[in-house]
Write an enzyme that holds these catalytic residues in place. Structure first.
Site, mmCIF file in Angstrom:
data_model
loop_
_atom_site.group_PDB
_atom_site.id
_atom_site.type_symbol
_atom_site.label_atom_id
_atom_site.label_comp_id
_atom_site.label_asym_id
_atom_site.label_seq_id
_atom_site.Cartn_x
_atom_site.Cartn_y
_atom_site.Cartn_z
ATOM 1 N N ASN A 9 0.814 -1.225 0.000
ATOM 2 C CA ASN A 9 0.000 0.000 0.000
ATOM 3 C C ASN A 9 0.847 1.274 0.000
ATOM 4 O O ASN A 9 0.319 2.365 0.142
ATOM 5 C CB ASN A 9 -0.977 -0.007 1.179
ATOM 6 C CG ASN A 9 -0.272 -0.009 2.516
ATOM 7 O OD1 ASN A 9 0.944 0.157 2.583
ATOM 8 N ND2 ASN A 9 -1.015 -0.212 3.587
ATOM 9 N N LYS A 10 2.155 1.162 -0.193
ATOM 10 C CA LYS A 10 3.021 2.342 -0.137
ATOM 11 C C LYS A 10 3.145 2.993 -1.524
ATOM 12 O O LYS A 10 2.603 2.497 -2.495
ATOM 13 C CB LYS A 10 4.392 1.951 0.425
ATOM 14 C CG LYS A 10 4.322 1.333 1.833
ATOM 15 C CD LYS A 10 3.956 2.333 2.921
ATOM 16 C CE LYS A 10 3.403 1.739 4.193
ATOM 17 N NZ LYS A 10 4.272 0.936 5.001
#
Ligand SMILES: *Cc1c(COP(=O)(O)O)cnc(C)c1O
Length: 379
Positions: A183-184
């Site tokens: 999710n980065k």
């Protein structure tokens, strides 16, 4: 749950697939030339003298603490408003995490003046977190660190490509730690990177990353070394070639995707100011260039957050909370001493909600999020 607007989504395509397939077909899957090339490309992007790929940022934080010589009896000052891994790294090396407060409702980063109040004779280091990709007040943090001879580690998990006063985030302190979790801002599935300007720290982190062995499998494969010695208690925190190949493609997308995140953030802010003026939008004038990893909002005081989150869910909009403060977790109540009040952390942690933000987000999706926020607050 089928979301119309997920909290985040990766931007990945055939280039990543081809890159991974090429590695598989090359029949060399562990650390080698692809990882080296990934490290070099990351170093070039943020102008870091040294970049060391690791299997995730949690391992990276552990290596950073080990390399910086943080250990038993040392105190490390860090925010409580962070992901638990930042604090866990201190405990991995036997040090004591000492939580300091965040600056304000507008600035969710570590407060330099709160850091100062936590310094004792045992303080060894400060770990800052660039919350949501928004730079901490690094000039002030570095001034305090220099005055007290403290090591500075930047948890830059949210901030690859972020800058402040012309310098990349992750290069202000002694060591920068980046995450490539899915999710980065860029992802390899699991993965991370360490950056430093100091050759001694880079050497030490490279050594500890691979069992503290004096030669690598790669060197032996290339015929450079036949045997090896072990110089310290090391780890297997390496990144593999498959992930490094994906990372190179993701890195090439980073600047464009960060720019897209900044545009979406500007649009969100403009829309929310008009349609949900009772909501507080932190980081009204951010320092430097943010990577806009998160889109945090603070609900009005007294607003029922659980109901708000349920309303958003009913509109098929996924939200999250950044963060449940670490000092509140059961384990940390028993393993980190209470070190004074954290009033701003308590306040923002109760009211914060993170809205969806990702580079491939459409205008229709952003519109649905804003309308759902307005509807929930009006109900
Ligand atoms: C994601 C994250 C980490 C941990 O990263 P991993 O690569 O998943 O180990 C650490 N700190 C912060 C602030 C993060 O957001």
């Amino acid at each position: 749950m089928q979301w119309l607007v997920p909290l985040s989504d990766i931007d990945s395509g055939t280039q990543e697939e081809t890159a991974a397939l090429d590695v598989l077909r090359s029949r060399w899957l562990t650390m080698g030339s692809v990882t080296e090339a990934f490290e070099e490309a990351f170093a070039a992007l943020i102008k870091a003298p040294h970049a060391i790929a690791v299997c995730n940022a949690t391992a990276g934080l552990h290596l950073a603490c080990r390399a910086a010589g943080i250990g038993q009896g040392d105190e490390v000052i860090l925010p409580s408003l962070t992901f638990v891994a930042t604090a866990a790294a201190c405990l991995y090396v036997g040090a004591t995490p000492v939580f300091a407060d965040v600056e304000s409702e507008d600035d969710l980063d570590l407060s330099p003046s709160s850091v100062e109040t936590r310094i004792t004779g045992r303080t060894k280091a400060v770990i800052v977190v660039h919350y949501g990709g928004y730079a901490c007040d690094m000039p002030r943090i570095m001034e305090i660190a220099r005055a007290h001879r403290l090591v500075v580690i930047e948890d830059a998990s949210h901030a690859p490509g972020g800058r402040l006063d012309g310098r990349s985030l992750g290069l202000w302190g002694d060591i920068g730690v980046f995450s490539f979790f899915s999710n980065k801002n860029m992802t390899t599935g699991e993965g991370g990177m360490l950056t430093t300007s100091r050759a001694d720290l880079a050497d030490r982190m490279r050594l500890l990353r691979s069992h503290a062995m004096t030669s690598l499998t790669w060197d032996r494969h290339q015929g450079h070394a036949a045997s090896y010695d072990v110089l310290d208690l090391g780890y297997n925190y390496r990144l593999d070639e498959l992930r490094s190949a994906i990372g190179q493609v993701q890195l090439a997308r980073l600047e464009g995707n960060n720019e897209r995140r900044r545009s979406l953030t500007a649009l969100y802010r403009a829309r929310l100011q008009v349609e949900a003026p009772e909501v507080t939008l932190p980081f009204s004038c951010p320092r430097g260039t943010s990577t806009c990893h998160l889109m945090p909002i603070l609900l009005p005081r007294g607003c029922d957050r659980a109901r708000f989150v349920d309303d958003m869910k009913a509109s098929q909009v996924q939200t999250s909370l950044h963060y449940p403060p670490v000092h509140r977790f059961t384990f940390y109540q028993n393993h980190a001493p209470a070190t004074g009040p954290l009033p701003m952390t308590e306040e923002v942690a109760q009211r914060e909600v993170t809205l969806p933000l990702f580079p491939t987000m459409t205008m229709d999706q952003l519109d649905l999020v804003v309308r759902s926020v307005r509807q929930s607050l009006a109900a």
